[in-house]
Design an enzyme around this catalytic site. Structure first.
Site, PDB file in Angstrom:
ATOM      1  N   CYS A 173       0.821  -1.227   0.000  1.00 32.18           N
ATOM      2  CA  CYS A 173       0.000   0.000   0.000  1.00 32.18           C
ATOM      3  C   CYS A 173       0.849   1.270   0.000  1.00 32.18           C
ATOM      4  O   CYS A 173       0.391   2.320  -0.422  1.00 32.18           O
ATOM      5  CB  CYS A 173      -0.931   0.013   1.204  1.00 32.18           C
ATOM      6  SG  CYS A 173      -2.036  -1.406   1.192  1.00 32.18           S
ATOM      7  N   HIS A 192      -3.887   7.014   1.184  1.00 30.61           N
ATOM      8  CA  HIS A 192      -4.084   5.695   0.587  1.00 30.61           C
ATOM      9  C   HIS A 192      -5.485   5.224   0.961  1.00 30.61           C
ATOM     10  O   HIS A 192      -5.901   5.338   2.115  1.00 30.61           O
ATOM     11  CB  HIS A 192      -3.024   4.727   1.121  1.00 30.61           C
ATOM     12  CG  HIS A 192      -3.409   3.293   0.953  1.00 30.61           C
ATOM     13  ND1 HIS A 192      -3.749   2.771  -0.271  1.00 30.61           N
ATOM     14  CD2 HIS A 192      -3.557   2.287   1.856  1.00 30.61           C
ATOM     15  CE1 HIS A 192      -4.079   1.494  -0.110  1.00 30.61           C
ATOM     16  NE2 HIS A 192      -3.975   1.182   1.173  1.00 30.61           N
ATOM     17  N   ASN A 212      -9.979  -0.881  -2.127  1.00 32.65           N
ATOM     18  CA  ASN A 212      -8.564  -0.625  -1.851  1.00 32.65           C
ATOM     19  C   ASN A 212      -7.742  -1.240  -2.992  1.00 32.65           C
ATOM     20  O   ASN A 212      -7.723  -2.457  -3.141  1.00 32.65           O
ATOM     21  CB  ASN A 212      -8.223  -1.261  -0.496  1.00 32.65           C
ATOM     22  CG  ASN A 212      -6.768  -1.112  -0.106  1.00 32.65           C
ATOM     23  OD1 ASN A 212      -5.915  -0.798  -0.936  1.00 32.65           O
ATOM     24  ND2 ASN A 212      -6.480  -1.362   1.154  1.00 32.65           N
TER      25      ASN A 212
END
Ligand code: UT7
Length: 336
Positions: free
Chosen positions: A115, A263, A293
């Site tokens: 991430c 993020h 995500n």
């Protein structure tokens, strides 16, 4: 010394929309749970047997970013590709981008920071540009999660969250060192490596021949594992820390932020940060509702959408912040 600035942005997501209701037909989950816990309404999954791969999505995003940067593909001096879902175990997708874009034999680096991959990627690119070694660097974040997730009730704690997509940026030399990427801040804490991980097909514990011989359909080491609550608790702390670290390094305050691009891990994490810092809705960009995500792709997709929607203007202070598997986390402080 120079600075680097983002001169072109692009993103690509597969056309195939998968809603929460679609997922509830595959596993024991429901729209209310997913929206309440994560904010996600839908995500994109590549079509099985279709053309999209991590590399091809990255290439599509990259072509848009290169065009918007107003440069020729052969002006690119270096490629950085961040992903946790590469087409091949090796080689990484960086070289595949060099091939598929048909550009000269520039260096291609693969970043493995999940991430935080895009923030790590632009930090690396920024250093090369700062020293004068390279002038234009293509940084891509791309993920194809849908092929690798457990789409049964067993995997629901992970598989409802992640989606497919790609984002790309061109970083170019900026002579004015008060503009562009001002600083980047990177961290890791490997102590928690296994809390968000995919163990296989690593070479660490088992021989490939043994894995093949076992041929165990219940082998969960091939699926991502996430200790959700533990990751969540660490994320909110590290996001806050690394944003403050970046602001303080530049003698800036939270009130100086024009746009925070976190993020897209979980809408609740973004909302927690927004509330903690007292930021208004128009100072934080979220699109997790549409895409879930997308790991290394989430920041460049969100940054591109925010820019396309006119939410980032010349002179704005833009802050990128990420946290994820590793654990790794980082921020970038940018004067647009
Ligand atoms: O991008 C990298 C960084 N990642 C993150 O930052 C993710 C951080 N963590 C999270 O976002 C959250 O922890 C999750 C969204 C993953 C999970 O939310 P949670 O509020 O922490 O739920 P939980 O894991 O504590 O699970 C609560 C309940 C459990 O049932 P019991 O034990 O209370 O009966 C789960 O089995 O919800 C159940 N559950 C589900 N129910 C319906 C777990 N997944 C699902 C699901 N649908 N998809």
């Amino acid at each position: 010394m120079y600075n680097s600035k983002i001169t072109g942005l692009g993103y690509y997501v597969p056309e195939n929309v998968v809603t929460n209701d679609d997922l509830s037909k595959m596993m024991d989950t429901n729209d209310a749970w997913i929206q309440e816990r994560t904010g996600i309404k839908e995500r994109r999954h590549v079509l099985k047997g279709g053309e999209d791969t991590t590399t091809s999505m990255g290439v599509k995003a990259a072509k848009i970013a290169i065009e918007r940067a107003g440069i020729d593909k052969n002006d690119i001096d270096f490629i950085v590709f961040a992903t946790l879902s590469p087409d091949y175990y090796f080689p990484g997708p960086g070289v595949l981008v060099q091939r598929d874009l048909g550009i000269k034999t520039v260096g291609a680096l693969d970043v493995r920071n999940q991430c935080s991959g895009f923030v790590y990627g632009i930090s690396v690119a920024d250093q090369y540009i700062k020293t004068g070694m390279y002038k234009n660097i293509l940084v891509i974040g791309s993920e194809l999660h849908s092929h690798g997730m457990d789409m049964t009730t067993r995997g629901r704690g992970v598989s409802v969250i992640f989606g497919d997509g790609a984002g790309a940026a061109v970083l170019s030399r900026e002579e004015d060192t008060t503009k562009g990427i001002l600083t980047t801040h990177l961290h890791s804490e490997g102590q928690h490596a296994e809390e968000l991980s995919l163990i296989a097909p690593g070479m660490g514990k088992r021989w490939v021949t043994d894995i093949l011989e076992d041929n165990d359909p219940n082998d969960e080491s091939y699926y991502p594992h996430m200790n959700g609550q533990f990751v969540f608790k660490n994320a909110v702390v590290r996001f806050s820390e690394v944003i403050m670290e970046g602001l303080q390094a530049n003698k800036l305050a939270v009130s100086d932020i024009n746009m925070l691009i976190p993020h897209q891990a979980n809408l609740r994490i973004s909302q927690f940060i927004q509330k903690k810092f007292g930021l208004q809705d128009d100072q934080v960009f979220n699109n997790i509702m549409k895409y879930g995500n997308t790991t290394a792709a989430s920041i460049p997709i969100a940054l591109t959408e925010a820019w396309e929607q006119g939410k980032i203007k010349k002179g704005d202070l833009v802050v990128l912040a990420a946290f994820g598997s590793g654990f790794t986390w980082g921020s970038a402080i940018i004067r647009w």
